[in-house]
Design an enzyme around this catalytic site. Structure first.
Site, PDB file in Angstrom:
ATOM      1  N   ILE A  20      39.572  43.185  47.671  1.00  0.00           N
ATOM      2  CA  ILE A  20      39.673  43.897  46.389  1.00  0.00           C
ATOM      3  C   ILE A  20      39.198  45.340  46.568  1.00  0.00           C
ATOM      4  O   ILE A  20      39.815  46.283  46.072  1.00  0.00           O
ATOM      5  CB  ILE A  20      38.792  43.217  45.306  1.00  0.00           C
ATOM      6  CG1 ILE A  20      39.301  41.818  45.007  1.00  0.00           C
ATOM      7  CG2 ILE A  20      38.749  44.064  44.031  1.00  0.00           C
ATOM      8  CD1 ILE A  20      38.329  40.971  44.200  1.00  0.00           C
ATOM      9  N   ASP A 156      42.374  38.403  33.566  1.00  0.00           N
ATOM     10  CA  ASP A 156      42.928  37.385  32.664  1.00  0.00           C
ATOM     11  C   ASP A 156      43.860  38.042  31.632  1.00  0.00           C
ATOM     12  O   ASP A 156      44.907  37.497  31.283  1.00  0.00           O
ATOM     13  CB  ASP A 156      41.791  36.634  31.957  1.00  0.00           C
ATOM     14  CG  ASP A 156      40.863  35.967  32.961  1.00  0.00           C
ATOM     15  OD1 ASP A 156      41.379  35.332  33.899  1.00  0.00           O
ATOM     16  OD2 ASP A 156      39.631  36.099  32.828  1.00  0.00           O
ATOM     17  N   HIS A 183      35.394  33.459  32.566  1.00  0.00           N
ATOM     18  CA  HIS A 183      36.387  33.656  33.625  1.00  0.00           C
ATOM     19  C   HIS A 183      36.370  32.497  34.610  1.00  0.00           C
ATOM     20  O   HIS A 183      35.992  32.639  35.765  1.00  0.00           O
ATOM     21  CB  HIS A 183      36.159  35.000  34.345  1.00  0.00           C
ATOM     22  CG  HIS A 183      37.122  35.228  35.472  1.00  0.00           C
ATOM     23  ND1 HIS A 183      38.474  35.447  35.254  1.00  0.00           N
ATOM     24  CD2 HIS A 183      36.967  35.216  36.811  1.00  0.00           C
ATOM     25  CE1 HIS A 183      39.085  35.578  36.421  1.00  0.00           C
ATOM     26  NE2 HIS A 183      38.196  35.446  37.390  1.00  0.00           N
TER      27      HIS A 183
END
Ligand code: NAD
Ligand code: LMR
Length: 325
Positions: A20, A156, A183
């Site tokens: 990431i 999300d 989450h």
């Protein structure tokens, strides 16, 4: 022309050399909103910084080695924490708790000491638990401000927008979806009732897909990791919204996981629409109206979120700071 003082935005990415961290750092480097980008990782951040520094954009990029955490966070206004281990097939996010809670704790100690006023955005999983760990760690240091600590649940929302747009053949840029709760699996509660064109069957299918979209990517990546590129995109969207709010833009609302006693008394942290401002959380918006189906989803979410959140609080409360921390 140099950016004016009020537009200076110093962002630190901790875990910047990861799956990431790298694309997130690239997106931040390409944004005119960022003027200073500090990249930290236990390995590889100077290399990522050298690479990104050849892109002609205003952000000045510096990479820091493992022992340079203090320098990396010093003076940061916004700190993003994607550092942590990702899932493999068959694992839940909660299985990452033992490894990642410690990483988030250690990084938060450094932020608490060297950038105590920074806004912190936690990406490392399990977000439902790592954010409370960070909160209690900051509290121990005496600098906890609930308005400045966020769990980034934007992925999300990003997924919900993509999947709803696909189902209704809409332009995804025109679709906005609130996703509340937490989450992980059933704690993710997408609010799809604002799309009356969706049948109940579609709502149920989409809800399940949004709740378990992370597993879809983990399975497809077959042991090499979890979502990285879509998360980098989501993390950059959240960061840009936050930076705009920090410079004074009004009316910016994002769903984020924050300490929040307004929505669900049994969950200290809860993701919901939040108006962002110069101090982080400007205002938690009133709970959107839920239909019967969404109410049922919420009833399933709450006990799981309560437990996952509580696990993080417990570890954070128990954490012992050594004399040099
Ligand atoms: P990765 O393994 O590719 O990268 C993690 C990076 O963190 C590595 O470069 C590693 O060296 C670094 N790191 C480890 N310990 C560190 C420390 N103490 N200080 C600084 N850096 C450290 O993993 P990834 O795919 O980038 O995922 C990172 C985390 O983000 C995982 O926990 C994953 O579950 C989570 N995640 C969250 C979301 C979300 O929606 N919030 C989405 C996707 C992934
Ligand atoms: C996701 O939703 O993709 C992330 O939380 C990573 C994961 O483990 O699923």
């Amino acid at each position: 022309m140099r950016p004016s003082r009020s537009l200076l935005s110093r962002v630190a990415v901790l875990g910047a050399a990861g799956g990431i961290g790298q694309p997130l750092s690239l997106l931040l480097k390409c944004s005119p909103l960022v003027t200073k980008l500090s990249l930290y990782d236990i390995r590889g951040a100077p290399g990522v910084a050298a690479d990104l520094s050849h892109i002609p954009s205003p952000a000045e990029v510096t990479g820091y080695a493992a022992e340079e955490l203090e320098e990396a966070v010093n003076g940061a206004e916004l700190v993003l924490i994607p550092a942590g281990i990702p899932r493999k097939p068959g694992m839940t996010r909660d299985d990452l708790f033992n490894a990642n809670a410690g990483i988030v704790r250690d990084l938060t100690v450094a932020v608490g000491h060297h950038a105590p006023k920074a806004i912190i955005g936690v990406i490392a999983n399990p977000v439902n638990s790592t954010v409370p760990v960070a909160a209690e760690t900051l509290r121990k240091i005496g600098v906890y401000d609930p308005a400045r600590l966020f769990g980034i649940t934007t992925l999300d929302v990003v997924r919900a927008r993509a999947f709803v747009a696909e189902a209704l053949r809409l332009n995804p840029y025109d679709v906005d979806v609130s996703v509340i709760g937490g989450h992980s699996g059933k704690t993710i509660v997408p609010l799809l009732s604002r799309f009356p064109a969706l049948s109940q069957e579609q709502v149920q299918q989409l809800t399940h897909r949004i709740q378990f979209a992370g597993d879809e990517v983990v399975k497809a990546k077959a042991g090499t990791g979890s979502a990285t590129l879509s998360m980098a995109y989501a993390g950059s969207e959240w960061t840009f919204a936050m930076l705009k709010a920090l410079r004074g833009d009004k009316g910016i609302v994002e769903c984020c996981y924050v300490e929040n006693d307004l929505q669900q008394p049994s969950c200290r942290f809860f993701a919901c629409p939040v108006e962002l401002g110069k101090g982080g959380v400007e205002r938690v918006l009133p709970m959107p109206e839920l239909n019967v189906y969404e109410q049922q989803l919420l009833e399933t979410c709450i006990p799981a979120l309560h437990d996952e959140c509580g696990k993080g609080i417990e570890l954070g409360v128990k954490t012992h700071l050594t004399p040099d921390e």
